[in-house]
Write a protein that holds these residues in place. Structure first.
Motif, short mmCIF file in Angstrom:
data_model
loop_
_atom_site.label_atom_id
_atom_site.label_comp_id
_atom_site.label_asym_id
_atom_site.label_seq_id
_atom_site.Cartn_x
_atom_site.Cartn_y
_atom_site.Cartn_z
N GLY A 37 6.60 12.33 -0.60
CA GLY A 37 5.61 11.30 -0.89
C GLY A 37 5.11 10.63 0.37
N PHE A 38 4.52 9.44 0.21
CA PHE A 38 3.80 8.78 1.29
C PHE A 38 4.67 8.45 2.51
N THR A 75 0.85 -1.19 0.00
CA THR A 75 0.00 0.00 0.00
C THR A 75 0.89 1.24 0.00
N ARG A 76 0.50 2.24 -0.78
CA ARG A 76 1.29 3.47 -0.84
C ARG A 76 0.46 4.72 -0.59
N GLU A 77 -0.73 4.55 -0.06
CA GLU A 77 -1.57 5.68 0.31
C GLU A 77 -2.02 5.49 1.75
N ALA A 124 3.35 9.23 6.39
CA ALA A 124 2.79 8.07 7.09
C ALA A 124 3.17 8.12 8.58
N PRO A 125 2.34 7.56 9.45
CA PRO A 125 2.62 7.66 10.89
C PRO A 125 3.80 6.83 11.37
N LEU A 126 4.21 5.82 10.59
CA LEU A 126 5.28 4.93 11.05
C LEU A 126 6.13 4.43 9.90
#
Length: 221
Positions: free
Chosen positions: A132-133, A53-55, A137-139
């Motif tokens: 980018g992602f 997953t990238r979103e 991202a949170p982690l």
């Protein structure tokens, strides 16, 4: 206690050198809750659903989710013998797992099942060389090989074999995390690149530590 104090002083000095603002609400070590065994989806269901997953949503993960993720990455499942969730050649666990989160960089301690603060601040930009992602991202997990343990090992092998062993171990750890993510309804993506130079500085890695790969994690948008 002195070692902890010196580490905190080093982080503060580095933070000022990089022009990163200090905040009153600094991050601290995170004690993770005990993982509940026997709950969640089946292994076959998780394998069937696993995908990259990238979103990601920027929503922070819960401590319960973090607990499962880090236990799957490098935790003990046989604490009485020192055995861990993932295999390692000759039982020598030479890969450490670091976390880049919105409030700091942490090192996972399997023994205490906790995240040890390494640097306070938002360093997610170092999770990737490009916008980018990974930067939102949170982690982001960062898998780091500790080569000094290899030098001291009684089970030394040639560099080619050893490289294979380490690659297999890192891949196994990332796949175990991927199965937990699927079970938790989270997404993830294994990556081979990041802003390693800056991450090394802030995480205070030494010459005997080598970054292997990263894994971006978060709720799916």
């Amino acid at each position: 206690m002195l070692k902890r104090l010196f580490r905190m002083m080093g982080v503060a000095t580095l933070t000022l050198a990089l022009n990163i603002p200090l905040t009153a609400n600094a991050a601290s070590d995170i004690s993770l809750p005990t993982v509940e065994i026997g709950k969640g989806m089946s292994v076959t269901t998780a394998l069937n659903g696993r995908r990259s997953t990238r979103e990601f949503s920027s929503k922070a993960l819960t401590n319960k989710q973090l607990s499962k993720i880090f236990w799957a990455a490098n935790g003990y499942n046989r604490p009485e013998t020192g055995g861990r969730v993932n295999p390692a050649a000759h039982g020598e666990y030479i890969i450490d797992v670091y976390a880049i989160m919105a409030d700091g960089i942490y090192l996972y301690s399997p023994k205490g099942h906790q995240l040890i603060l390494v640097a306070s601040g938002d360093f997610r930009e170092y999770a990737s060389k490009h916008p980018g992602f990974a930067r939102t991202a949170p982690l982001n997990l960062v898998y780091v090989e500790n080569t000094v343990q290899l030098k001291e090992s009684p089970h030394k092998s040639d560099p080619v074999k050893q490289s294979r062993y380490v690659g297999v171990a890192a891949g196994t750890m990332a796949q175990s995390v991927a199965l937990v993510l699927e079970s938790e309804g989270l997404g993830g993506c294994v990556r081979g690149s990041g802003d390693n130079d800056n991450f090394r500085k802030v995480a205070q890695l030494n010459d005997d530590q080598e970054i292997l790969l990263a894994q971006t994690i978060g709720a799916i948008k």
